[in-house]
Write an enzyme that holds these catalytic residues in place. Structure first.
Site, mmCIF file in Angstrom:
data_model
loop_
_atom_site.group_PDB
_atom_site.id
_atom_site.type_symbol
_atom_site.label_atom_id
_atom_site.label_comp_id
_atom_site.label_asym_id
_atom_site.label_seq_id
_atom_site.Cartn_x
_atom_site.Cartn_y
_atom_site.Cartn_z
ATOM 1 N N PHE A 44 -13.760 -3.941 20.527
ATOM 2 C CA PHE A 44 -15.046 -3.237 20.518
ATOM 3 C C PHE A 44 -16.140 -4.279 20.365
ATOM 4 O O PHE A 44 -16.204 -4.977 19.348
ATOM 5 C CB PHE A 44 -15.044 -2.253 19.339
ATOM 6 C CG PHE A 44 -16.279 -1.393 19.215
ATOM 7 C CD1 PHE A 44 -16.390 -0.196 19.911
ATOM 8 C CD2 PHE A 44 -17.313 -1.750 18.353
ATOM 9 C CE1 PHE A 44 -17.501 0.628 19.756
ATOM 10 C CE2 PHE A 44 -18.428 -0.940 18.198
ATOM 11 C CZ PHE A 44 -18.524 0.248 18.902
ATOM 12 N N GLU A 104 -23.628 -9.182 18.061
ATOM 13 C CA GLU A 104 -23.923 -10.449 18.725
ATOM 14 C C GLU A 104 -24.375 -11.463 17.680
ATOM 15 O O GLU A 104 -24.680 -11.084 16.534
ATOM 16 C CB GLU A 104 -25.011 -10.249 19.790
ATOM 17 C CG GLU A 104 -24.580 -9.328 20.929
ATOM 18 C CD GLU A 104 -25.609 -9.257 22.059
ATOM 19 O OE1 GLU A 104 -26.656 -9.934 21.962
ATOM 20 O OE2 GLU A 104 -25.366 -8.525 23.028
ATOM 21 N N GLY A 164 -26.512 -8.186 14.335
ATOM 22 C CA GLY A 164 -25.391 -7.583 13.629
ATOM 23 C C GLY A 164 -25.733 -6.148 13.288
ATOM 24 O O GLY A 164 -25.460 -5.226 14.050
ATOM 25 N N SER A 165 -26.382 -5.964 12.141
ATOM 26 C CA SER A 165 -26.762 -4.606 11.739
ATOM 27 C C SER A 165 -27.787 -4.002 12.691
ATOM 28 O O SER A 165 -27.784 -2.797 12.932
ATOM 29 C CB SER A 165 -27.324 -4.620 10.312
ATOM 30 O OG SER A 165 -26.312 -4.990 9.385
ATOM 31 N N THR A 193 -13.086 -8.425 16.616
ATOM 32 C CA THR A 193 -11.666 -8.329 16.292
ATOM 33 C C THR A 193 -10.855 -8.130 17.569
ATOM 34 O O THR A 193 -11.242 -7.361 18.438
ATOM 35 C CB THR A 193 -11.423 -7.160 15.335
ATOM 36 O OG1 THR A 193 -12.221 -7.331 14.166
ATOM 37 C CG2 THR A 193 -9.959 -7.082 14.917
ATOM 38 N N ARG A 236 4.973 -9.316 -18.043
ATOM 39 C CA ARG A 236 4.431 -10.537 -18.648
ATOM 40 C C ARG A 236 4.227 -10.331 -20.144
ATOM 41 O O ARG A 236 3.681 -9.314 -20.572
ATOM 42 C CB ARG A 236 3.092 -10.873 -17.988
ATOM 43 C CG ARG A 236 2.333 -12.012 -18.646
ATOM 44 C CD ARG A 236 2.815 -13.352 -18.128
ATOM 45 N NE ARG A 236 1.781 -14.356 -18.309
ATOM 46 C CZ ARG A 236 1.946 -15.454 -19.056
ATOM 47 N NH1 ARG A 236 3.084 -15.662 -19.694
ATOM 48 N NH2 ARG A 236 0.976 -16.338 -19.150
ATOM 49 N N GLN A 256 -7.931 -11.046 -12.552
ATOM 50 C CA GLN A 256 -8.140 -11.297 -13.971
ATOM 51 C C GLN A 256 -6.924 -10.869 -14.802
ATOM 52 O O GLN A 256 -6.546 -11.551 -15.757
ATOM 53 C CB GLN A 256 -9.391 -10.554 -14.451
ATOM 54 C CG GLN A 256 -9.902 -11.001 -15.819
ATOM 55 C CD GLN A 256 -10.479 -12.405 -15.809
ATOM 56 O OE1 GLN A 256 -10.823 -12.929 -14.748
ATOM 57 N NE2 GLN A 256 -10.581 -13.020 -16.966
ATOM 58 N N GLU A 295 -17.875 -2.535 10.114
ATOM 59 C CA GLU A 295 -18.079 -1.092 10.362
ATOM 60 C C GLU A 295 -19.398 -0.594 9.763
ATOM 61 O O GLU A 295 -19.534 0.560 9.378
ATOM 62 C CB GLU A 295 -16.905 -0.272 9.801
ATOM 63 C CG GLU A 295 -15.580 -0.524 10.472
ATOM 64 C CD GLU A 295 -15.502 0.067 11.866
ATOM 65 O OE1 GLU A 295 -16.235 1.017 12.154
ATOM 66 O OE2 GLU A 295 -14.704 -0.438 12.661
#
Length: 383
Positions: free
Chosen positions: A128, A132, A136-137, A163, A271, A340, A367
């Site tokens: 898709f 560019e 972006g947004s 992707t 642990r 953590q 997305e």
């Protein structure tokens, strides 16, 4: 059962059975490969074959074109299960939806017949191409152009952060077709057309194993039949697609978070410190309690949004944005806390939570960034 005691809140039995199949495949065959896929950053063709053989890559495709046709909820249940063990393998299913949904929702019958059956079997995989380097947004700032020449369109430009770049059989490409009136059009561009290349691939923080690259289109000619939807209505195609596929990012985030909790919890039970398992330490108990609570809340919001999408309810886009926003923020919070819980072990690659933390970050970005999701939510609230 009284009339008020319904099962409308339950996941349908057939969905649960298929989810359990995906869970078993993920735990038995994908989990042992996850660390290697991340370390080598090589596309896992064996996992692609597995997902194809089990009809999982056919989930986003309508039944009349050879797919499962089970809807958004089942699709995202599968994404969640895959992401528990490997976010990148979940991404393989996510992009199968992202790249085919424009054709499913807006394509001609000829386009559907030409592309969807081979995607349903997993033989073909899409990409898709909206973002560019400088847009972006703000997708409407794109520079890629398509100019009509006889009965063909000539496409020039480049895309970014795509992707499946380099392995996709075809690209769904958005291009400017009327600069003056800010009109865009969506096209299917087969990967083997003259002028299509991918000269650059990204080296990423996470999601290693599925390539992300910069496809370039140099005087690429496509026939008029390759237009998706109407000329000049490309943004309608893009937004109509993303309002559904952002649920994939939400499902991936929920899966990553749950996978991190599962591992951290098992570690805390085994642990020992100060003469007892660290799960007995209240400080860690509170961490794990918060991690589990936030993830459960994210899952409920995700499933609610999926149900609204499948039913076509009026507020489906609002819930889609809220689910993506909350789930991805939750995944980042949970994975940091999981590191953590493991302490020094959480910071080394021998243990999976550091990979989960790296993979979680992108769910806040792709997305539609979480900042964009907040804008969308606010617009809905304003009415």
């Amino acid at each position: 059962m009284t009339p008020t005691q319904t099962d409308v809140y339950d996941i349908p039995q057939e969905h649960r059975e298929f989810r359990d199949l995906v869970r078993r495949l993920a735990q038995e065959q994908i989990a042992p490969r996850a660390a290697e896929i991340d370390a080598t950053d090589e596309y896992p063709w064996d996992i692609r074959k597995l997902l194809s053989e089990q009809d999982i890559l056919g989930l986003p495709i309508p039944a009349e074109y050879g797919g499962m046709g089970t809807g958004t909820l089942m699709q995202q249940l599968a994404v969640e299960e895959l992401a528990k063990v490997s976010a990148v393998c979940a991404l393989m299913l996510m992009v199968q939806e992202l790249g085919t949904l424009p054709i499913t929702l807006f394509g001609s019958e000829e386009l559907k017949q030409r592309f969807l059956p081979k995607c349903a079997t997993g033989e073909w995989s899409p990409a898709f191409c909206l973002s560019e380097p400088d847009s972006g947004s703000d997708a409407t700032a794109m520079r890629t152009t398509a100019v009509k020449d006889g009965d063909e369109w000539v496409i020039n430009g480049s895309k970014a952060w795509i992707t499946n770049a380099g392995i996709a059989n075809f690209y769904v490409v958005f291009a400017v077709t009327d600069r003056e009136n800010r009109r865009h059009t969506a096209f299917v561009v087969e990967a083997d057309r003259e002028g299509v290349s991918v000269p650059k691939f990204e080296h990423k923080l996470g999601i290693n194993g599925v390539p992300t690259g910069t496809p370039v289109f140099e005087n690429v000619r496509v026939p008029e039949e390759n237009v998706i939807g109407e000329v000049g209505r490309g943004m309608r195609v893009a937004l109509g697609t993303l309002e559904r596929t952002r649920l994939g990012a939400a499902a991936q985030a929920v899966g990553i978070a749950q996978g991190a909790i599962d591992y951290a919890l098992q570690y805390a039970k085994e642990r020992t410190a100060f003469g007892k398992p660290i799960i007995e330490l209240q400080g860690l108990q509170f961490k794990l309690a918060d991690m589990q609570t936030r993830t459960a809340a994210a899952r409920e919001l995700l499933y609610k949004a999926c149900a609204k999408m499948d039913r076509g309810e009026e507020d489906k886009a609002l819930y889609s944005s809220m689910a993506k926003l909350f789930a991805s923020d939750t995944a980042m919070y949970v994975t940091v806390e999981a590191v953590q819980v493991l302490g020094g072990y959480g910071y080394v690659k021998e243990y999976p939570v550091e990979r989960m933390m790296r993979d979680a970050k992108i769910t806040q970005i792709y997305e539609g960034t979480n900042e964009v999701q907040r804008v969308v939510i606010a617009r809905h609230l304003k009415g």
